[in-house]
Scaffold this motif. Sequence first.
Motif, short mmCIF file in Angstrom:
data_model
loop_
_atom_site.label_atom_id
_atom_site.label_comp_id
_atom_site.label_asym_id
_atom_site.label_seq_id
_atom_site.Cartn_x
_atom_site.Cartn_y
_atom_site.Cartn_z
N PHE A 2 3.68 -3.70 4.51
CA PHE A 2 3.65 -3.62 3.05
C PHE A 2 5.09 -3.38 2.59
O PHE A 2 5.75 -2.45 3.05
CB PHE A 2 2.80 -2.44 2.57
CG PHE A 2 1.34 -2.52 2.93
CD1 PHE A 2 0.41 -2.95 1.99
CD2 PHE A 2 0.90 -2.16 4.19
CE1 PHE A 2 -0.94 -3.01 2.31
CE2 PHE A 2 -0.45 -2.21 4.52
CZ PHE A 2 -1.37 -2.63 3.58
N SER A 3 5.56 -4.20 1.65
CA SER A 3 6.93 -4.01 1.16
C SER A 3 6.98 -4.20 -0.36
O SER A 3 7.01 -5.33 -0.83
CB SER A 3 7.91 -4.96 1.86
OG SER A 3 7.45 -6.29 1.84
N PRO A 4 6.96 -3.11 -1.10
CA PRO A 4 7.08 -3.20 -2.56
C PRO A 4 8.45 -3.74 -2.96
O PRO A 4 9.41 -3.70 -2.18
CB PRO A 4 6.88 -1.76 -3.03
CG PRO A 4 7.16 -0.91 -1.83
CD PRO A 4 6.80 -1.73 -0.64
N GLY A 5 8.51 -4.24 -4.19
CA GLY A 5 9.76 -4.84 -4.65
C GLY A 5 10.06 -4.50 -6.09
O GLY A 5 9.53 -3.52 -6.63
N PRO A 6 10.89 -5.31 -6.74
CA PRO A 6 11.40 -4.98 -8.07
C PRO A 6 10.32 -4.78 -9.12
O PRO A 6 10.51 -4.02 -10.07
CB PRO A 6 12.29 -6.18 -8.42
CG PRO A 6 12.64 -6.81 -7.12
CD PRO A 6 11.48 -6.56 -6.22
N PHE A 7 9.20 -5.49 -8.98
CA PHE A 7 8.17 -5.43 -10.02
C PHE A 7 6.89 -4.76 -9.54
O PHE A 7 5.87 -4.83 -10.22
CB PHE A 7 7.90 -6.83 -10.56
CG PHE A 7 9.11 -7.46 -11.18
CD1 PHE A 7 9.56 -7.06 -12.43
CD2 PHE A 7 9.83 -8.44 -10.51
CE1 PHE A 7 10.68 -7.63 -13.01
CE2 PHE A 7 10.96 -9.01 -11.06
CZ PHE A 7 11.39 -8.60 -12.33
N SER A 8 6.93 -4.13 -8.37
CA SER A 8 5.76 -3.40 -7.89
C SER A 8 5.58 -2.13 -8.71
O SER A 8 6.55 -1.53 -9.18
CB SER A 8 5.93 -3.04 -6.41
OG SER A 8 6.11 -4.20 -5.62
N THR A 9 4.33 -1.71 -8.84
CA THR A 9 4.01 -0.52 -9.64
C THR A 9 3.22 0.48 -8.82
O THR A 9 2.66 0.15 -7.76
CB THR A 9 3.18 -0.91 -10.87
OG1 THR A 9 1.90 -1.38 -10.44
CG2 THR A 9 3.88 -1.99 -11.69
N ALA A 10 3.12 1.68 -9.33
CA ALA A 10 2.29 2.70 -8.69
C ALA A 10 0.83 2.24 -8.65
O ALA A 10 0.11 2.54 -7.70
CB ALA A 10 2.42 4.02 -9.44
N GLY A 11 0.42 1.49 -9.67
CA GLY A 11 -0.94 0.96 -9.68
C GLY A 11 -1.17 -0.03 -8.55
O GLY A 11 -2.27 -0.06 -7.96
N ASP A 12 -0.15 -0.84 -8.22
CA ASP A 12 -0.26 -1.76 -7.10
C ASP A 12 -0.48 -0.98 -5.80
O ASP A 12 -1.29 -1.38 -4.94
CB ASP A 12 1.00 -2.61 -6.96
CG ASP A 12 1.20 -3.56 -8.12
OD1 ASP A 12 0.21 -3.88 -8.81
OD2 ASP A 12 2.36 -3.98 -8.34
N ILE A 13 0.25 0.10 -5.64
CA ILE A 13 0.14 0.90 -4.42
C ILE A 13 -1.24 1.56 -4.35
O ILE A 13 -1.87 1.59 -3.28
CB ILE A 13 1.25 1.96 -4.38
CG1 ILE A 13 2.63 1.28 -4.42
CG2 ILE A 13 1.12 2.83 -3.14
CD1 ILE A 13 2.88 0.27 -3.33
N ASP A 14 -1.72 2.08 -5.45
CA ASP A 14 -3.07 2.67 -5.46
C ASP A 14 -4.11 1.63 -5.07
O ASP A 14 -5.06 1.93 -4.34
CB ASP A 14 -3.39 3.23 -6.85
CG ASP A 14 -2.65 4.53 -7.17
OD1 ASP A 14 -2.21 5.19 -6.21
OD2 ASP A 14 -2.50 4.85 -8.36
N ALA A 15 -3.93 0.40 -5.55
CA ALA A 15 -4.87 -0.67 -5.21
C ALA A 15 -4.82 -0.98 -3.72
O ALA A 15 -5.86 -1.23 -3.09
CB ALA A 15 -4.56 -1.92 -6.03
N ALA A 16 -3.63 -0.98 -3.14
CA ALA A 16 -3.50 -1.23 -1.71
C ALA A 16 -4.15 -0.13 -0.88
O ALA A 16 -4.82 -0.41 0.12
CB ALA A 16 -2.02 -1.37 -1.34
N ILE A 17 -3.96 1.11 -1.29
CA ILE A 17 -4.58 2.23 -0.59
C ILE A 17 -6.10 2.12 -0.66
O ILE A 17 -6.81 2.28 0.34
CB ILE A 17 -4.11 3.58 -1.17
CG1 ILE A 17 -2.60 3.75 -0.93
CG2 ILE A 17 -4.89 4.75 -0.58
CD1 ILE A 17 -1.98 4.89 -1.73
N ALA A 18 -6.64 1.83 -1.83
CA ALA A 18 -8.08 1.72 -2.02
C ALA A 18 -8.62 0.56 -1.18
O ALA A 18 -9.70 0.66 -0.57
CB ALA A 18 -8.41 1.51 -3.49
N ALA A 19 -7.90 -0.55 -1.13
CA ALA A 19 -8.34 -1.70 -0.32
C ALA A 19 -8.37 -1.35 1.15
O ALA A 19 -9.34 -1.70 1.86
CB ALA A 19 -7.41 -2.89 -0.58
N MET A 20 -7.34 -0.68 1.64
CA MET A 20 -7.31 -0.31 3.05
C MET A 20 -8.43 0.68 3.38
O MET A 20 -9.04 0.61 4.47
CB MET A 20 -5.94 0.27 3.39
CG MET A 20 -4.81 -0.74 3.34
SD MET A 20 -4.86 -1.95 4.67
CE MET A 20 -4.15 -0.98 6.01
#
Length: 383
Positions: A359-377
């Motif tokens: 997983f590699s966040p970038g310039p336009f990644s958000t905390a919401g994106d990370i929460d979604a990734a955690i929930a998916a995993m």
Amino acid sequence: MTQLIYLDNAATTFPKPRSVIEAMCETYQRVGVSPGRGSYDLSSEAQSLVEQTREKIARFFGAPDPERVVFAANATDALNLSIQGIVQPGDHVVSTTLEHNSVLRPLAHLQAAGVIGYDLVPFDDSGFIDPDNIENAIRPNTRLVVVTQASNVMGTIQPIEAIGRRCAEKGVCLLVDTAQSAGLVPLDMTAWHVGAVAFTGHKALCGPTGIGGLVVHPDVDIQPTRFGGTGVDSKSLVHTGTYPHRLEAGTLNLMGIIGLSHGLDHIGAEGVGSILAREAGLAGQLCRGLRAIDSIRIFGEPEAADHVGLVTVTMKDKHPQDLADILDGDFGIAVRAGLHCAPLVHIAMGSYPDGGVRFSPGPFSTAGDIDAAIAAMAAIARF
């Protein structure tokens, strides 16, 4: 699923900043001719844009001479150009087991051809190279040390300044691969005794694909390995020895250079330190969430200091490619699965031959994106 959550920025940043794309297209539409190949004003203007970009890159990396900024297709191209152009028959090279195949394969090729020998220094349990081990691996016939500034699997930022100091004491050239670090982590070639830097434009520098380059210190001599038109000294059948044309053959990727220039402007406005802090913060958020899932193993300590913002994991009883496919197909999350072109890292981490999921966040990644990734995993782990 209406919008992709893109967490594969270690491969290529996406999307690019709109300001970069718009400025790149506008400039290329206006000045998209062969730079330096004609005597007309528009060609001279295009050449001026190229030279201005060389100057930006030299300042960015703390290099003393903009004419020794050489454009290439990407970091892999630049690494091949430099490794094969520096070593000579009978030489020895020191590198590390953290390296990408863009370093490992040229070294293996040259060794198989009987040109060089090389040794690889291992990384420690946390993913770092000890500068003392680099120094101890240097032999009397060592001509080159090649080290990545940031691992594309572990995310660890290596102590380049300390390694450079030891290489300088031994009189050996240090070549640094900045594919994962340029735009996120500072590097000062002059102060850190770095002989050459390979970089790519399409990752944290926010430029397009197909552009990268090599920055060469005046004390380092690199022989050309390909030959052709340069727009200078055309009467000679011998390729010119002057920089930067010495290492550039054929028409330059003007659109890529323009995009890289605007990407550097964007990075300068944002600030390298603030970009790293933001992305590392998102990686830390991801780690904290994933550590609560018992079946997940995280490589190293990505939330610690001296890391770029990427996190590599495995999940018990799930093949990495299957896991990535589920994240994409069921949750709209794009990640990178496999060996990440760094097989020796996965061998050392016990994840070979399947690899892991990065997983590699970038310039336009958000905390919401990370929460979604955690929930998916978490959801995948329950099945």
